[in-house]
Design a protein around this motif. Structure first.
Motif, PDB file in Angstrom:
ATOM      1  N   ALA A  40       0.623  -1.064  -0.021  1.00 31.26           N
ATOM      2  CA  ALA A  40       0.092  -0.040   0.106  1.00 31.26           C
ATOM      3  C   ALA A  40       0.970   1.143   0.084  1.00 31.26           C
ATOM      4  O   ALA A  40       0.482   2.243  -0.936  1.00 31.26           O
ATOM      5  N   ALA A  41       1.890   1.321   0.805  1.00 32.14           N
ATOM      6  CA  ALA A  41       2.896   2.343   0.740  1.00 32.14           C
ATOM      7  C   ALA A  41       3.584   2.492  -0.539  1.00 32.14           C
ATOM      8  O   ALA A  41       3.714   3.773  -0.816  1.00 32.14           O
ATOM      9  N   VAL A  42       4.009   1.499  -1.205  1.00 25.63           N
ATOM     10  CA  VAL A  42       4.782   1.423  -2.378  1.00 25.63           C
ATOM     11  C   VAL A  42       3.712   2.213  -3.534  1.00 25.63           C
ATOM     12  O   VAL A  42       3.951   3.005  -4.027  1.00 25.63           O
ATOM     13  N   PHE A  43       2.631   1.450  -3.563  1.00 23.96           N
ATOM     14  CA  PHE A  43       1.669   2.312  -4.527  1.00 23.96           C
ATOM     15  C   PHE A  43       1.445   3.582  -4.074  1.00 23.96           C
ATOM     16  O   PHE A  43       1.105   4.389  -5.239  1.00 23.96           O
ATOM     17  N   GLY A  44       1.037   4.044  -2.983  1.00 27.29           N
ATOM     18  CA  GLY A  44       0.736   5.292  -2.579  1.00 27.29           C
ATOM     19  C   GLY A  44       1.807   6.383  -2.938  1.00 27.29           C
ATOM     20  O   GLY A  44       1.618   7.373  -3.323  1.00 27.29           O
ATOM     21  N   ILE A  45       2.997   5.992  -2.723  1.00 29.25           N
ATOM     22  CA  ILE A  45       4.043   7.024  -3.199  1.00 29.25           C
ATOM     23  C   ILE A  45       4.706   6.887  -4.437  1.00 29.25           C
ATOM     24  O   ILE A  45       4.824   7.845  -5.063  1.00 29.25           O
ATOM     25  N   THR A  46       4.776   5.426  -4.999  1.00 31.04           N
ATOM     26  CA  THR A  46       5.214   5.695  -6.257  1.00 31.04           C
ATOM     27  C   THR A  46       3.917   5.931  -7.570  1.00 31.04           C
ATOM     28  O   THR A  46       4.243   6.646  -8.590  1.00 31.04           O
ATOM     29  N   VAL A  47       2.739   5.566  -7.250  1.00 33.87           N
ATOM     30  CA  VAL A  47       1.708   5.945  -8.342  1.00 33.87           C
ATOM     31  C   VAL A  47       0.910   7.220  -8.024  1.00 33.87           C
ATOM     32  O   VAL A  47       0.609   7.813  -8.784  1.00 33.87           O
ATOM     33  N   ALA A  48       0.468   7.351  -6.572  1.00 35.33           N
ATOM     34  CA  ALA A  48      -0.339   8.109  -6.121  1.00 35.33           C
ATOM     35  C   ALA A  48       0.419   9.429  -6.013  1.00 35.33           C
ATOM     36  O   ALA A  48      -0.185  10.453  -5.904  1.00 35.33           O
ATOM     37  N   GLY A  49       1.725   9.473  -5.713  1.00 36.19           N
ATOM     38  CA  GLY A  49       2.428  10.553  -5.452  1.00 36.19           C
ATOM     39  C   GLY A  49       2.339  11.017  -4.226  1.00 36.19           C
ATOM     40  O   GLY A  49       2.803  12.216  -3.796  1.00 36.19           O
ATOM     41  N   ASN A  50       2.082  10.248  -3.124  1.00 36.43           N
ATOM     42  CA  ASN A  50       2.019  10.697  -1.548  1.00 36.43           C
ATOM     43  C   ASN A  50       3.321  11.149  -1.397  1.00 36.43           C
ATOM     44  O   ASN A  50       4.328  10.406  -1.614  1.00 36.43           O
ATOM     45  N   ARG A  51       3.315  12.214  -0.683  1.00 39.41           N
ATOM     46  CA  ARG A  51       4.436  12.576   0.001  1.00 39.41           C
ATOM     47  C   ARG A  51       4.548  12.673   1.488  1.00 39.41           C
ATOM     48  O   ARG A  51       3.659  13.108   2.244  1.00 39.41           O
ATOM     49  N   MET A  52       5.656  12.165   1.906  1.00 38.81           N
ATOM     50  CA  MET A  52       5.757  12.145   3.468  1.00 38.81           C
ATOM     51  C   MET A  52       7.105  12.675   4.144  1.00 38.81           C
ATOM     52  O   MET A  52       8.063  12.645   3.456  1.00 38.81           O
ATOM     53  N   GLY A  53       6.932  13.366   5.008  1.00 41.07           N
ATOM     54  CA  GLY A  53       8.114  14.083   5.896  1.00 41.07           C
ATOM     55  C   GLY A  53       8.956  12.927   6.324  1.00 41.07           C
ATOM     56  O   GLY A  53       8.496  11.754   6.546  1.00 41.07           O
ATOM     57  N   PRO A  54      10.407  13.428   6.864  1.00 42.34           N
ATOM     58  CA  PRO A  54      10.968  12.465   7.581  1.00 42.34           C
ATOM     59  C   PRO A  54      10.372  11.652   8.696  1.00 42.34           C
ATOM     60  O   PRO A  54      10.492  10.435   8.816  1.00 42.34           O
ATOM     61  N   LEU A  55       9.611  12.331   9.533  1.00 36.53           N
ATOM     62  CA  LEU A  55       9.203  11.650  10.808  1.00 36.53           C
ATOM     63  C   LEU A  55       7.996  10.962  10.304  1.00 36.53           C
ATOM     64  O   LEU A  55       7.632   9.940  10.890  1.00 36.53           O
ATOM     65  N   ALA A  56       7.229  11.089   9.381  1.00 34.35           N
ATOM     66  CA  ALA A  56       6.061  10.563   8.992  1.00 34.35           C
ATOM     67  C   ALA A  56       6.555   9.313   8.278  1.00 34.35           C
ATOM     68  O   ALA A  56       5.899   8.251   8.548  1.00 34.35           O
TER      69      ALA A  56
END
Length: 331
Positions: free
Chosen positions: A263-279
């Motif tokens: 879920a994290a892989v798809f969210g970051i690579t496909v959906a473009g979710n951006r997360m800060g270092p602490l997140a």
């Protein structure tokens, strides 16, 4: 002649591949929901999603359905009502938060279920498991706060609620006498049918009609909807039925437990979710904590032959004994 180690290894890898694919498609389901649903069309989308699955699953389960007793129908229907709550909370949550957050937060059900099992059995969980649960809470706080002091979003809270209801569903499933020895395929169909009926009734007063939403979909949205129906639900269910006979429950549990990672892989690579270092740190802590929790979860005492065998769609859950039995997962 005995099989060579290399052949055994290849055979094991081939058996693992379909189960790993289930974890991957479940991980993609949160992104798929965001592609086919908006806050106003969630209920209509759920009607379409499971309306496509029910005839296919019903055709396979027809003989088993005819053998169900009245008590089994009622038991399955009651669980179907709970299942509809899981889908509504989880799907509404998914459209109000990121795919990454949704996938990681829902994985907390793997920690919450053993805690519920211990509470019902009035036994203290192992200290290692409590430490894993505390680590999971810290991880979610960092993840949903994006590393700061921001309050969780409405979507985060809805998905968290879905995780609690998932845990309650699994505990109820293990204690519902009416479906204890019922054919898994048949009881799954009953639960999905009842859940779909709930969505259809709610759709009468919430948002556009399902057929209106269906007409508005383009080719891309239909592709995502079919992905949710055929792969995240139907394919996942039948692979699980095969996997529990072809490999060990522990191996299946380990592979399916990778769902939040995907879920994290798809969210970051496909959906473009951006997360800060602490997140990012929070997300990593959730993954570590849920895996640690599964491995150190308390083993429940026998309850007269009741098992945690689940039925449902996307209602992925944990049995409370560290062995994860997932249904065709809810998105």
């Amino acid at each position: 002649m005995p099989a060579s180690p290399s052949k055994d290894s290849s055979s094991s890898a081939l058996r693992d591949l379909p189960v790993l694919l289930v974890a991957v498609v479940w991980g993609s389901s949160f992104l798929a929901v965001q592609r086919v649903a908006e806050p106003g069309t969630v209920v209509a989308m759920l009607v379409l999603r499971f309306g496509l699955v029910l005839p296919l699953l019903g055709a396979v389960a027809w003989r088993a359905l005819r053998r169900l007793s009245r008590a089994e129908w009622l038991g399955g229907a009651a669980l179907g009502l709970v299942l509809s709550g899981i889908f509504l909370l989880e799907t509404f949550g998914a459209v109000h938060t990121s795919a990454t957050n949704a996938g990681l937060i829902i994985s907390l059900a793997m920690v919450l279920t053993p805690l519920g099992e211990s509470a019902l059995g009035r036994t203290a969980p192992p200290r290692a498991f409590l430490a894993a649960a505390a680590l999971a809470v810290l991880g979610v706080a960092l993840l949903t706060g994006d590393g700061g002091l921001r309050a969780p979003s409405v979507g985060d809270l809805l998905v968290l609620g879905a995780a609690f209801v998932r845990s309650a569903y699994v505990l109820a499933m293990a204690r519902t006498r009416a479906v204890r020895d019922t054919d898994m395929l048949a009881v799954t169909w009953v639960q999905l049918a009842v859940a779909t009926g709930v969505f259809a009734v709610v759709a009468l007063s919430v948002g556009p009609a399902p057929w209106t939403v269906a007409r508005s979909y383009g080719a891309g949205q239909w592709a995502w909807l079919l992905h949710l129906s055929l792969f995240c639900t139907l394919f996942a269910f039948f692979v699980q039925m095969w996997a529990v006979r072809a490999t060990s429950p522990s191996r299946v549990s380990l592979l399916l437990g990778t769902e939040p990672l995907w879920a994290a892989v798809f969210g970051i690579t496909v959906a473009g979710n951006r997360m800060g270092p602490l997140a990012l740190l929070g997300g990593a802590l959730v993954l570590v904590a849920t895996e640690w929790g599964r491995r150190t979860a308390p083993v429940p005492r026998p309850t007269g032959g009741e098992d945690g065998t689940g039925a449902g769609a996307d209602a992925g859950t944990d049995t409370g004994a560290g062995e994860q039995r997932r249904e065709p997962a809810p998105a």
